[in-house]
Design an enzyme around this catalytic site. Structure first.
Site, PDB file in Angstrom:
ATOM      1  N   VAL A  94       0.600  -1.539  -0.090  1.00  0.00           N
ATOM      2  CA  VAL A  94       0.201  -0.242   0.124  1.00  0.00           C
ATOM      3  C   VAL A  94       0.708   1.021  -0.388  1.00  0.00           C
ATOM      4  CG1 VAL A  94      -1.933   1.186   1.078  1.00  0.00           C
ATOM      5  CG2 VAL A  94      -1.279  -1.358   1.320  1.00  0.00           C
ATOM      6  N   LYS A  95       0.471   1.833  -1.026  1.00  0.00           N
ATOM      7  CA  LYS A  95       1.694   3.176  -1.280  1.00  0.00           C
ATOM      8  C   LYS A  95       0.958   4.592   0.210  1.00  0.00           C
ATOM      9  CE  LYS A  95       3.999   4.584  -4.910  1.00  0.00           C
ATOM     10  NZ  LYS A  95       4.419   5.077  -6.320  1.00  0.00           N
TER      11      LYS A  95
END
Length: 247
Positions: A94-95
């Site tokens: 997850v950025k």
């Protein structure tokens, strides 16, 4: 001068993009070990359904890691999006941007997500101080990626290699946190990143296409370039009236 060899690279090469056709083609290349994308790339590729596109990507990449980015600007919604994205697959990273658009640090959120076991890819970093702030909050037992935009650093006239070297050192005490060289501008960046011990680089399809040129004979390449100029000038029908006849 020693010619570079792709087979000697230790760095893991990820593909950066949002064109599903390109992603599918690159997924067939064993040299590509992961994938990244972002909302800007998705918009440019005409993506309109974020989740549907992401799930389509997951279907074609064969279990390799992929990073999808949150796009909220307030931290509670950002956190909810992160947890939702993480649920899409065990290979999903997850950025999380280093700040929101107000410049407020996302470090507390990054720390909570990491402590909860979410594999974050902290993005849009450009300074060693930002890397240090992230390293300080990451859970030691949870894998993480720290993406420093070396290409954008270079765009400002600053040599990114010393900066990235310092970032490698900052993350050394955090073996589960891996530095990623982001936004490379040329193929040489892959070899520069590899030389300083950066574990990952993410590369767009246009730069990846140049891997075929690695080790190419430069005299041959020079001649090909001359031939290209001649072919295009001829095809365009260019002419200059001169007094000297061709021999």
């Amino acid at each position: 001068m020693t010619a570079p060899h792709v087979d000697k690279l230790r760095i893991r090469v990820f593909a950066d993009g949002a064109d599903l056709k390109n992603i599918r083609e690159l997924a067939a290349n064993p040299r590509i070990q992961g994938f990244t994308t972002n909302p800007t790339l998705m918009r440019a590729a005409g993506v309109t359904d974020y989740k549907a596109f992401s799930l389509d990507v997951l279907k074609v990449i064969g279990g390799r890691p992929v990073s999808f980015e949150v796009f909220a600007d307030d931290f509670p919604t950002m956190e909810a999006q992160a947890l939702a994205i993480a649920s899409w697959g065990a290979n999903v990273n997850v950025k999380i941007p280093i700040t929101n658009t107000k410049g407020q640090s996302a470090a507390p959120l990054i720390g909570r997500l990491s402590a909860a076991g979410v594999v974050v890819n902290v993005t849009a970093l450009m300074t060693p101080a930002q890397v240090k702030a992230v390293a300080d909050v990451l859970a030691p037992g949870t894998a993480a990626i720290v993406s420093v935009f070396a290409g954008r650093v270079a765009d400002t006239g600053v040599d990114p290699v010393p900066l990235m070297t310092e970032c490698v050192k900052i993350l050394k005490p955090r073996p589960k946190a891996e530095l990623l060289w982001a936004s490379p501008r040329e193929l040489l960046n892959i070899f520069q990143a590899d030389e300083i011990g950066c574990p990952i680089i993410t590369v767009t399809a246009d730069v990846l296409a140049k891997l075929a040129l690695v080790g190419k004979d430069l005299d041959d390449y020079s001649l090909e370039t001359v031939k290209m100029f001649y072919k295009d000038a001829t095809a365009a029908g260019f002419s200059i009236r001169t007094k000297v006849a061709a021999e």
